[in-house]
Design a protein around this motif. Structure first.
Motif, short mmCIF file in Angstrom:
data_model
loop_
_atom_site.label_atom_id
_atom_site.label_comp_id
_atom_site.label_asym_id
_atom_site.label_seq_id
_atom_site.Cartn_x
_atom_site.Cartn_y
_atom_site.Cartn_z
N ILE A 144 -6.12 4.60 -3.47
CA ILE A 144 -7.29 4.44 -4.32
C ILE A 144 -6.88 3.98 -5.72
CG2 ILE A 144 -9.16 5.70 -5.48
CD1 ILE A 144 -9.37 7.43 -2.95
N SER A 145 -5.83 4.59 -6.25
CA SER A 145 -5.36 4.23 -7.59
C SER A 145 -4.90 2.78 -7.63
CB SER A 145 -4.22 5.16 -8.01
OG SER A 145 -3.70 4.78 -9.26
N THR A 172 -5.86 -3.11 -9.07
CA THR A 172 -5.48 -4.47 -8.68
C THR A 172 -6.58 -5.26 -7.97
OG1 THR A 172 -4.51 -3.58 -6.62
CG2 THR A 172 -3.04 -3.87 -8.53
N ILE A 173 -6.96 -4.90 -6.75
CA ILE A 173 -7.75 -5.79 -5.90
C ILE A 173 -9.20 -5.37 -5.72
CG2 ILE A 173 -5.75 -6.68 -4.64
CD1 ILE A 173 -6.35 -4.67 -2.42
N ASN A 174 -9.66 -4.30 -6.36
CA ASN A 174 -11.04 -3.86 -6.21
C ASN A 174 -12.01 -4.91 -6.78
OD1 ASN A 174 -13.50 -2.54 -6.11
ND2 ASN A 174 -13.02 -1.07 -7.71
N PRO A 175 -12.89 -5.49 -5.96
CA PRO A 175 -13.80 -6.53 -6.45
C PRO A 175 -15.07 -5.99 -7.09
CG PRO A 175 -14.14 -6.27 -4.11
CD PRO A 175 -13.02 -5.31 -4.49
N TYR A 176 -15.30 -4.68 -6.95
CA TYR A 176 -16.54 -4.09 -7.46
C TYR A 176 -16.44 -3.73 -8.93
CZ TYR A 176 -17.66 -3.43 -2.49
OH TYR A 176 -17.90 -3.63 -1.15
N ILE A 177 -17.60 -3.71 -9.60
CA ILE A 177 -17.67 -3.23 -10.97
C ILE A 177 -17.34 -1.75 -11.02
CG2 ILE A 177 -19.21 -2.87 -12.93
CD1 ILE A 177 -20.74 -5.36 -12.00
N ARG A 178 -17.82 -1.01 -10.03
CA ARG A 178 -17.54 0.43 -9.97
C ARG A 178 -16.18 0.68 -9.31
NH1 ARG A 178 -17.77 2.72 -5.06
NH2 ARG A 178 -18.76 1.59 -3.35
N ALA A 179 -15.67 1.87 -9.52
CA ALA A 179 -14.38 2.24 -8.94
C ALA A 179 -14.55 2.66 -7.48
CB ALA A 179 -13.75 3.38 -9.73
N ILE A 180 -13.53 2.36 -6.66
CA ILE A 180 -13.46 2.88 -5.30
C ILE A 180 -13.13 4.36 -5.38
CG2 ILE A 180 -12.19 2.77 -3.12
CD1 ILE A 180 -13.92 0.32 -3.56
N VAL A 200 2.86 4.40 10.01
CA VAL A 200 2.96 4.58 8.57
C VAL A 200 1.71 5.32 8.13
CG1 VAL A 200 2.95 3.43 6.32
CG2 VAL A 200 4.34 2.50 8.17
N TYR A 201 1.88 6.46 7.44
CA TYR A 201 0.75 7.25 6.97
C TYR A 201 0.50 6.94 5.50
CZ TYR A 201 1.60 9.90 11.25
OH TYR A 201 1.80 10.26 12.57
N LEU A 202 -0.67 6.40 5.21
CA LEU A 202 -1.00 6.04 3.84
C LEU A 202 -1.28 7.28 3.00
CD1 LEU A 202 -3.41 3.01 4.39
CD2 LEU A 202 -0.95 2.96 3.96
N SER A 203 -1.03 7.15 1.71
CA SER A 203 -1.36 8.21 0.74
C SER A 203 -2.71 7.85 0.12
CB SER A 203 -0.29 8.29 -0.35
OG SER A 203 -0.72 9.13 -1.41
N ALA A 204 -3.77 8.56 0.51
CA ALA A 204 -5.13 8.21 0.09
C ALA A 204 -5.28 8.15 -1.43
CB ALA A 204 -6.13 9.20 0.68
N LEU A 222 0.84 -1.20 0.00
CA LEU A 222 0.00 0.00 0.00
C LEU A 222 0.87 1.25 0.00
CD1 LEU A 222 -2.99 -0.60 2.46
CD2 LEU A 222 -3.02 -0.50 -0.03
N PRO A 223 0.59 2.20 -0.89
CA PRO A 223 1.40 3.43 -0.96
C PRO A 223 1.27 4.26 0.32
CG PRO A 223 0.05 3.14 -2.94
CD PRO A 223 -0.45 2.16 -1.93
N TYR A 224 2.38 4.81 0.74
CA TYR A 224 2.38 5.64 1.95
C TYR A 224 3.08 6.96 1.63
CZ TYR A 224 7.15 3.84 2.22
OH TYR A 224 8.44 3.50 1.93
N SER A 225 2.72 7.98 2.40
CA SER A 225 3.29 9.31 2.18
C SER A 225 4.50 9.57 3.07
CB SER A 225 2.24 10.39 2.41
OG SER A 225 1.68 10.29 3.71
N SER A 226 4.47 9.02 4.30
CA SER A 226 5.57 9.26 5.23
C SER A 226 5.41 8.41 6.48
CB SER A 226 5.63 10.75 5.61
OG SER A 226 4.45 11.12 6.32
N PHE A 227 6.38 8.57 7.40
CA PHE A 227 6.31 7.95 8.71
C PHE A 227 6.19 9.07 9.74
CE2 PHE A 227 9.12 5.53 5.93
CZ PHE A 227 8.54 4.27 5.96
N GLY A 228 5.67 8.74 10.91
CA GLY A 228 5.57 9.76 11.95
C GLY A 228 5.23 9.17 13.29
#
Length: 313
Positions: free
Chosen positions: A287-288, A293-301, A279-283, A265-271
């Motif tokens: 999402i991208s 990759t793993i989105n099971p829905y027909i629609r986008a997250i 670990v702070y994720l990059s929202a 999972l992409p992260y922006s930084s540590f703190g």
């Protein structure tokens, strides 16, 4: 803090699903874990009518620590039986999540509320809850590696670390070698990298691919009884034997070199926040990645589906 590696469970699941299914020669049956059923004509599990992609399944893969209560390795895996693809996404154990407890780390979720709590927190950062879960303990990893006669792997650097409190003693030399269960466990528990847990995840991912490659060789089919014993003693899952058989047959048609992707999972930084490191994720990047990759829905997250926070001192 105790460390554990659950990367082996994916290989156990795929291989044992194939060999156990072949051994008992049963068609897919019912799955009781997520309200999905399996067709008797061999078409595999059927998704509920909630806008899921056809033939797309997701799994929460968990590695528990030495006491069996905390998760130290978390992965979300998707199996696309239409596009013939497996995507593996690692979730950093120190990921900060929006919960009232302290610390606000995702690796504490399992201890607080078991699989269901962890699935809820996974949903908060990914936008969906995985269909199935698989939990493996530390001993399974060692036994699996020993059962297949070790794994050839190039250790990237000298690794030396002793922590008597964790009964952790790591002493590995750099270079290509055959790692038995004990040495493989040392490799995947080592975390003295510049980027700490992220560096450990990268090594785990590389070793996972080497392990899967070994398990999918024909010579290991003869070890059905030994694999089955490891599975029964050390793996917990809501997958039925029939569904494991069906899933495994799909996986056996894939090429680990071309059809598997492994990412973090992409992260922006540590703190730090209130005495704990995160670990702070990059929202935006999360999402991208999820949608690719793993989105099971027909629609986008979208950003409305997730709640990624950043609280720091």
């Amino acid at each position: 803090m105790l460390l554990i590696i659950g990367l082996s469970v994916l290989a156990i699941f795929f291989t044992l699903g194939f060999v156990i299914g072949t051994y008992f020669n049963r068609p897919p049956g019912l799955n009781q874990g997520y309200g999905m059923t399996s067709l008797e004509n061999g078409d595999g599990p059927v998704m509920p009518d909630k806008g899921y992609k056809d033939g797309f399944y997701t799994f929460l893969v968990i590695g528990t620590d030495k006491d069996g209560y905390h998760t130290d390795t978390i992965m979300v895996v998707s199996l696309d039986t239409v596009g013939h693809k497996i995507n593996i996404v690692s979730v950093p154990r120190d990921t900060q999540v929006d919960v009232p407890r302290n610390p606000k780390k995702i690796n504490d979720a399992y201890a607080v509320g078991g699989v269901e709590q962890l699935k809820e927190e996974i949903k908060s950062i990914l936008g969906f809850s995985p269909h199935y879960y698989i939990v493996v303990d530390l001993e399974a990893f060692k036994e699996l590696v020993d059962a297949i006669g070790g794994v050839k792997f190039s250790v990237p650097q000298d690794m030396n670390w002793d922590d008597p409190a964790q009964d952790l003693h790591i002493h590995l030399k750099k270079g290509l070698q055959i790692l038995d269960g004990n040495k493989a466990l040392q490799l995947v528990r080592y975390r003295n990298y510049i980027n700490a847990d992220i560096g450990r995840i990268e090594i785990q991912q590389h070793f996972l691919m080497a392990l899967v490659d070994e398990l999918l060789t024909g010579s290991n089919i003869s070890k059905i009884p030994e694999f089955a014993d490891i599975f029964q003693q050390h793996v917990e899952t809501d997958l039925s034997l029939r569904d494991m058989q069906w899933f495994a047959r799909q996986v056996m048609q894939l090429d680990p070199e071309k059809d598997f992707t492994v990412q973090t999972l992409p992260y922006s930084s540590f703190g730090d926040y209130q005495g704990h490191n995160y670990v702070y994720l990059s929202a935006k990047e999360v999402i991208s990645l999820v949608n690719r990759t793993i989105n099971p829905y027909i629609r986008a997250i979208t950003k409305e589906d997730i709640k990624i926070i950043r609280m720091e001192d």
